[in-house]
Design an enzyme around this catalytic site. Structure first.
Site, PDB file in Angstrom:
ATOM      1  N   ASP A   1     -40.327 -16.597  39.178  1.00 36.77           N
ATOM      2  CA  ASP A   1     -41.448 -16.943  38.305  1.00 36.77           C
ATOM      3  C   ASP A   1     -42.669 -16.036  38.528  1.00 36.77           C
ATOM      4  O   ASP A   1     -42.981 -15.678  39.663  1.00 36.77           O
ATOM      5  CB  ASP A   1     -41.814 -18.406  38.642  1.00 36.77           C
ATOM      6  CG  ASP A   1     -42.734 -19.033  37.632  1.00 36.77           C
ATOM      7  OD1 ASP A   1     -43.170 -18.318  36.721  1.00 36.77           O
ATOM      8  OD2 ASP A   1     -43.006 -20.232  37.766  1.00 36.77           O
TER       9      ASP A   1
ATOM     10  N   ASP B   1     -34.597 -21.728  34.285  1.00 34.46           N
ATOM     11  CA  ASP B   1     -35.243 -22.878  34.916  1.00 34.46           C
ATOM     12  C   ASP B   1     -35.715 -23.871  33.862  1.00 34.46           C
ATOM     13  O   ASP B   1     -35.821 -23.546  32.671  1.00 34.46           O
ATOM     14  CB  ASP B   1     -36.431 -22.340  35.739  1.00 34.46           C
ATOM     15  CG  ASP B   1     -36.785 -23.227  36.915  1.00 34.46           C
ATOM     16  OD1 ASP B   1     -36.305 -24.371  36.971  1.00 34.46           O
ATOM     17  OD2 ASP B   1     -37.570 -22.773  37.775  1.00 34.46           O
TER      18      ASP B   1
ATOM     19  N   ASP C   1     -34.612 -27.498  45.526  1.00 40.98           N
ATOM     20  CA  ASP C   1     -35.708 -26.693  46.071  1.00 40.98           C
ATOM     21  C   ASP C   1     -35.857 -26.941  47.565  1.00 40.98           C
ATOM     22  O   ASP C   1     -36.635 -26.253  48.222  1.00 40.98           O
ATOM     23  CB  ASP C   1     -37.023 -27.030  45.353  1.00 40.98           C
ATOM     24  CG  ASP C   1     -37.116 -26.309  44.017  1.00 40.98           C
ATOM     25  OD1 ASP C   1     -36.285 -25.420  43.762  1.00 40.98           O
ATOM     26  OD2 ASP C   1     -38.020 -26.641  43.228  1.00 40.98           O
TER      27      ASP C   1
HETATM   28  C1  DGJ Z   1     -38.382 -24.391  40.309  1.00 36.10           C
HETATM   29  C2  DGJ Z   1     -37.185 -23.742  40.910  1.00 36.10           C
HETATM   30  O1  DGJ Z   1     -36.315 -24.707  41.391  1.00 36.10           O
HETATM   31  C3  DGJ Z   1     -37.621 -22.774  41.991  1.00 36.10           C
HETATM   32  O2  DGJ Z   1     -36.501 -22.216  42.602  1.00 36.10           O
HETATM   33  C4  DGJ Z   1     -38.507 -21.722  41.387  1.00 36.10           C
HETATM   34  O3  DGJ Z   1     -37.776 -20.938  40.514  1.00 36.10           O
HETATM   35  C5  DGJ Z   1     -39.688 -22.376  40.686  1.00 36.10           C
HETATM   36  N1  DGJ Z   1     -39.262 -23.386  39.760  1.00 36.10           N
HETATM   37  C6  DGJ Z   1     -40.511 -21.356  39.961  1.00 36.10           C
HETATM   38  O4  DGJ Z   1     -41.480 -21.928  39.215  1.00 36.10           O
END
Ligand code: DGJ
Length: 731
Positions: free
Chosen positions: A366, A477, A544
């Site tokens: 991102d 995403d 995450d």
């Molecule tokens: C959520 C994702 O799960 C992360 O790995 C990352 O890409 C962030 N978004 C970026 O905003």
């Protein structure tokens, strides 16, 4: 009857005969009901379970229509005419009155199965699949309801879906359309589902089934972190290797419902499908509605058997990507290394160091577009930020390629930031109820993908970037639930499902133009980790939470249903950014190796010893990935509530066994160390009893010894310590 794999119709009974299981239903007059689902029966079962006149509302009135409706084990149940249990189908006529009564019309048995228009669905060679379609009808509404059942050679699965067609002259309104229903007199059963939250996905939950209704579901427009489109009903004694388990998995990525009711007569009615929350679908004369697939997997060998069946089904009949059976490039993702604070220089330094350790792809996460330097802006403006990347995407891609690496790029195509050129130009493109300000979540709105012009914009803006440079991987995403379900052009009750059809169309169109693209889906970690998305991408970012110890439970819950080959897993830095724990580099590697494998850290800051470990892990990946990706998974030990018993020691062990059972990898993590404990004995699984297996240190064991007497794991020191054992057959 063909004993291994067959569908037949005999004496008003339909029988689906699979590898080790039988599914049977039958006609009582014109009503279709459940007869049996379980261990394989050698003969066509009788009709005794179809109780036609057993129940009475009051003494002296057995079998009148209303009590029949509330007691008969309908194969696909309908609401409004006396069945007060959870219904599969609820329909209102043009005047708004709820009522339906489905009776048998005809059926056909064919080889192969058809794709479902606009939806992800299982597939395969026609000679390996048989399909039964049973057409039911509601005569008053002129509604045809076609139940579809497909079975696959060598697998204990039944794939069900439903199609509704309005053959009348008036509009009807579908208020609830589930894809599958089962009702059987199962006693002493328990339920297993997966629950969670952000960074805490796929936690196994097991509980008894009391009277009343249990509901698992999502109203969020995504399959969600909180509940999962999966449910298992198991015998009380079921564990990893024993007991009866029926798993239901929904091939859908939006709002869903799975419900179980233990009825007044101690029957279990189970239903699964699209959520009826905020769902109301107007079906005009001549139109049809296709409900997505539910995958049923039956196992007489506990949860392990169910998981391996699902894994095979996904790998052989659901995931389409050309990457499915290929070793994926080892990637390094810059998210936890830089968050939004990066530029060309920083990315290339990371790439250079990564390349020196054998890492094969740089993924830019991102923050590369618009003027995005935090999560407050620019979603929708898919134009490179040249302050960060002077010269644009091609300069970065060429430089990364010149290092001998591939480039991957992050997108969040379904979203728009209020602070974006896109939103300023098209504020009505965001989902919102006219006249009511919509709720922001992570400072963003959801695009109204029910509208074709919005879908065209999204596909074109992503494709334009992909055409501009050599980008070989996309992380797609999606970082918020759907709220404010309103649109300028789409009826409220149709938005959630039409949105999902829109997402599927976007990914389909993108893959049509870039068929070799390695697509990884993601939704704030695993909020849309489901079979629907796997139809488009061979891997999904699992969570995450990259902490290796937390990942043990998260990945175990995930692989209850999904094969390790699709579980996005990376080595990240310690103290871990989500939980603050420090775990050895080796253990972080072992846990990430059991998924897709990659790194998510600033590799330029690693010590020489850590760099040596990266090089070692890269070697291990090349050595073991075929086995992990293509092999069978056996869970030996965990802390979850799945397997009852165990020795109470906080440790976790699992095995990947090659399809020919000549090679196996045993991973063992001592979650918490303890004083003066005896060495742990692990009972291996999936090996050949009479084969001789050798470890790299020269020790040999027979398969029988390893499975029944056990393998004594090395004594290891400390919390989160781990071992990896690679067994190879030498005879
Ligand atoms: C959520 C994702 O799960 C992360 O790995 C990352 O890409 C962030 N978004 C970026 O905003």
């Amino acid at each position: 009857m063909n004993k291994d794999f067959d569908i037949l119709y005999q004496k008003d009974t339909f029988v689906l005969q699979m590898e080790n299981s039988t599914y049977a239903m039958g006609l009582a007059g014109d009503y279709l009901g459940h007869i049996y689902y379980g261990k394989k029966l050698p003969q066509v079962p009788g009709h005794s379970l179809l109780r036609k006149a057993e129940y009475s509302y009051m003494e002296g009135k057995p079998g009148d229509k209303c009590t029949f409706m509330d007691g008969f084990p309908f194969e696909y149940s309908f609401g409004g005419t006396g069945d007060f249990r959870p219904n599969s189908l609820e329909v209102k006529n043009a005047e708004g009155f709820l009522g339906c009564e489905l009776t048998y019309r005809n059926h056909r048995i064919t080889e192969g199965k058809s794709p479902l228009p606009g939806l992800p669905a299982t597939f395969g060679n026609p000679e390996d699949i048989k399909t039964l379609e049973i057409e039911l009808e509601d005569k008053s509404l002129s509604l045809a309801v076609t139940l579809s059942y497909s079975i696959f050679r060598g697998l204990d699965t039944v794939v069900r879906s439903v199609r509704i067609e309005n053959r009348g002259n008036a509009e009807v309104s579908l208020e609830k359309v589930l894809s599958a229903c089962i009702e059987l007199p199962w006693e002493n059963r328990e339920i297993v589902s997966l629950h969670g939250s952000w960074a805490r996905e796929h936690v196994v939950d097991r509980r008894p089934i009391g009277h009343g209704r249990i509901e698992v579901g999502s109203k969020r427009g995504i399959s969600s972190h909180q509940e999962h489109p999966f449910l298992a009903v198991c015998s009380e004694d079921a564990g990893e290797d024993r007991g009866e388990v029926l798993g239901l998995s929904f091939v859908y990525s939006g709002s869903f419902i799975a419900e179980v009711e233990r009825t007044q007569h101690d029957m279990l009615r189970i239903g699964m499908g699209i959520s009826d929350y905020n769902f109301s679908w107007r079906l005009q004369p001549g139109e049809s509605f296709q409900a997505p697939e539910v995958l049923l997997a039956w196992s007489g060998d506990g949860f392990g058997g169910m998981s391996r069946t699902f894994h095979r089904l996904f790998r052989e009949h659901l995931i389409r990507s050309p990457w499915l059976h290929k070793k994926r490039p080892i990637l390094i993702n810059n998210w936890e290394a830089t968050y939004f604070d990066f530029n060309l220089e920083k990315l290339l330094t990371i790439a250079r160091v990564a390349k020196s350790a054998g890492i094969e792809m740089l993924v830019m996460d991102d923050g590369w577009f618009g003027h995005r330097s935090s999560d407050n802006s620019s979603l929708g403006d898919w134009v490179v930020n040249e302050e960060k990347l002077p010269g644009g995407m091609k300069v970065l891609a060429d430089a990364v390629n010149a290092l001998g690496m591939k480039l991957g790029v992050w997108f969040e195509p379904e979203m728009v930031s209020p602070d974006s050129d896109l939103y300023r130009a098209h504020p009505d493109w965001a989902l919102a109820i006219p006249g009511r300000p919509a709720s922001e979540c992570r400072s963003q709105f959801v695009l109204d993908l029910t509208r074709p012009e919005v879908r065209d914009y999204v596909v074109e803006s992503v494709a334009k970037v992909l055409r501009s440079a050599n980008i070989e991987y996309v992380k797609w995403d999606m970082n918020r639930p759907l709220t404010d379900i309103g649109s300028l052009s789409t009826a409220g009750g149709e938005i959630l499902h039409r949105y999902m059809l829109g997402v599927y169309e976007l990914q389909e169109r993108l893959l049509r133009e870039f068929p070799d693209l390695l697509l990884e889906n993601c939704s704030s970690g695993g909020a849309r980790f489901d079979p629907g998305m796997l139809y488009y991408s061979p891997q999904i970012w699992c969570s995450d939470d990259t902490d290796a110890i937390e990942r043990l439970a998260i990945q175990e819950g995930t692989t209850l249903i999904y094969p390790p080959s699709c579980v996005g897993a990376h080595v990240s830095i310690c103290p871990n950014h989500v939980v603050g724990r420090t775990t050895s580099f080796a253990t972080r590697g072992i846990v990430a190796l059991s998924g897709t494998f990659g790194y998510e850290l600033d590799i330029t800051k690693l010590s020489e010893e850590e760099m040596a470990e990266v090089r070692e892990q890269v070697k291990m990946y090349h050595l073991y990935n075929d086995l992990i990706r293509e092999g069978d998974l056996y869970r030996l030990k965990s802390e979850s509530s799945l397997g009852k018993g165990g020795n109470g020691r906080p440790s976790c062990a699992w095995m990947n066994v090659s399809p020919d059972r000549k090679e196996a990898l045993l991973s063992y993590v001592q979650v918490r160390g303890g004083a003066n404990l005896r060495s742990e004995v692990l009972y291996l699984r999936g090996l050949r009893e009479d084969a001789l297996y050798e470890l790299p240190d020269g020790r040999t064991f027979t398969g029988a010894e390893l499975m029944y007497a056990g393998f004594v794991a090395d004594r290891i020191w400390g919390d989160g310590a781990s071992m990896l054992y690679h067994f190879r057959c030498v005879e």
